[in-house]
Design an enzyme around this catalytic site. Structure first.
Site, short mmCIF file in Angstrom:
data_model
loop_
_atom_site.label_atom_id
_atom_site.label_comp_id
_atom_site.label_asym_id
_atom_site.label_seq_id
_atom_site.Cartn_x
_atom_site.Cartn_y
_atom_site.Cartn_z
N HIS A 124 1.84 -8.74 4.29
CA HIS A 124 2.50 -7.44 4.42
C HIS A 124 1.83 -6.58 5.49
CE1 HIS A 124 4.33 -3.58 2.68
NE2 HIS A 124 5.29 -4.31 3.21
N ASP A 125 2.59 -5.62 6.01
CA ASP A 125 2.09 -4.66 7.00
C ASP A 125 1.66 -5.34 8.30
OD1 ASP A 125 2.46 -2.46 5.19
OD2 ASP A 125 0.68 -3.17 4.13
N HIS A 179 -6.90 -3.37 4.51
CA HIS A 179 -6.29 -3.51 5.83
C HIS A 179 -7.26 -3.24 6.97
CE1 HIS A 179 -2.71 -4.38 3.84
NE2 HIS A 179 -1.89 -3.46 4.29
N ASP A 212 -1.93 -8.43 0.73
CA ASP A 212 -1.65 -7.00 0.97
C ASP A 212 -2.83 -6.17 0.44
OD1 ASP A 212 -0.23 -4.77 1.80
OD2 ASP A 212 0.95 -4.64 -0.04
N SER A 262 -11.94 -9.16 -3.83
CA SER A 262 -11.18 -10.30 -3.33
C SER A 262 -12.05 -11.47 -2.84
CB SER A 262 -10.22 -9.84 -2.23
OG SER A 262 -9.55 -10.92 -1.67
N ASP A 272 -6.88 -7.10 -7.72
CA ASP A 272 -7.24 -5.81 -7.12
C ASP A 272 -8.50 -5.30 -7.82
OD1 ASP A 272 -7.18 -2.98 -6.22
OD2 ASP A 272 -5.12 -3.43 -5.64
N GLY A 293 -9.16 1.22 -4.84
CA GLY A 293 -8.51 1.72 -3.64
C GLY A 293 -9.13 1.20 -2.37
N GLY A 349 -4.16 -7.44 -3.65
CA GLY A 349 -3.79 -6.03 -3.46
C GLY A 349 -2.58 -5.67 -4.29
#
Ligand code: SAH
Ligand code: MG
Length: 202
Positions: free
Chosen positions: A160-161, A135, A132, A115, A62, A66, A37
């Site tokens: 992350h997140d 999600h 990342d 991915s 990536d 999006g 990501g």
């Protein structure tokens, strides 16, 4: 309030980016760094600048189309990231520009693709993995399952997140990556900075 809203969107605040940078700079094992990501390249600059003066490479993965929440009609859509020719999101030109502007083309290698597909074919152990990417529940679960075994002993897993409290943001990075990584017994937590978690492979 604004900072909280931005965190929930997955943006990387400066303190978290610097923690990522320091971690990548002080790795105790050999091997590449890989991020899942990249979007427009912000985290890749923090990571890439940590390895530019070494022989290490940052693989920045990536598909550049999006995530779900970036698509048209969703909250986090940015219309200027849509390619007029295909009508699809395309963050690759922006990513490339970011890496060029930061002087990091020598160390950052873009992996443009899906991915899980890349993970199935990936055989090099990683000194550091930063997750990342998507999600949603399924993408997060796949990234955990397919990528985390590739972190070598003594290497780092950064996520992350990670939000323990559902009021702060989405659950999948917490439930599908962070908790399973700890439960596996293969990782111990070494740092917590905002929504960033750093785990070391035992
Ligand atoms: N790490 C970046 C932000 C990444 S946003 C930063 O902090 O600057 C999440 C990215 O994951 C998006 O760009 C999206 O295209 C990518 N992504 C989501 N699912 C993916 C998949 N299955 N394969 C490859 N990339 C994916
Ligand atoms: Mg994020």
């Amino acid at each position: 309030m604004l900072a909280k809203a931005e965190a929930a969107r997955g943006f990387m605040p400066t303190n978290e980016g610097l923690a990522l940078h320091e971690a990548a700079k002080n790795l105790s094992v050999d091997g590449p760094v890989l991020e899942v990501g990249s979007y427009c390249g912000k985290s890749a600059v923090y990571l890439g600048s940590a390895v530019i003066d070494t022989d290490r490479v940052l693989y920045a993965l990536d598909h550049h189309r999006g995530s779900e929440e970036n698509q048209e009609g969703w909250d986090f859509h940015e219309p200027d990231l849509v390619d007029a020719q295909t009508g699809r999101m395309d963050t690759l030109p922006r990513f490339r520009q970011t890496i060029f502007d930061a002087g990091l083309e020598g160390a950052v290698v873009a992996l443009v693709g899906d991915s899980p597909r890349i993970a199935y074919n990936w055989q090099t152990d990683l000194a550091m993995l930063f997750i990342d990417g998507g999600h949603g529940e399924e993408p997060a679960r796949m990234d955990f399952e397919l990528w985390t075994p590739k972190v070598c002993p003594g290497g780092l897993l950064a996520i992350h997140d990670v939000f323990k409290d559902p009021d702060d943001g989405g659950r999948p990075p917490y439930e599908q990556i962070y908790l399973p990584a700890l439960a596996s017994g293969n990782f111990t937590e070494t740092a917590v900075v905002g929504s960033l978690r750093l785990l070391t492979r035992v």
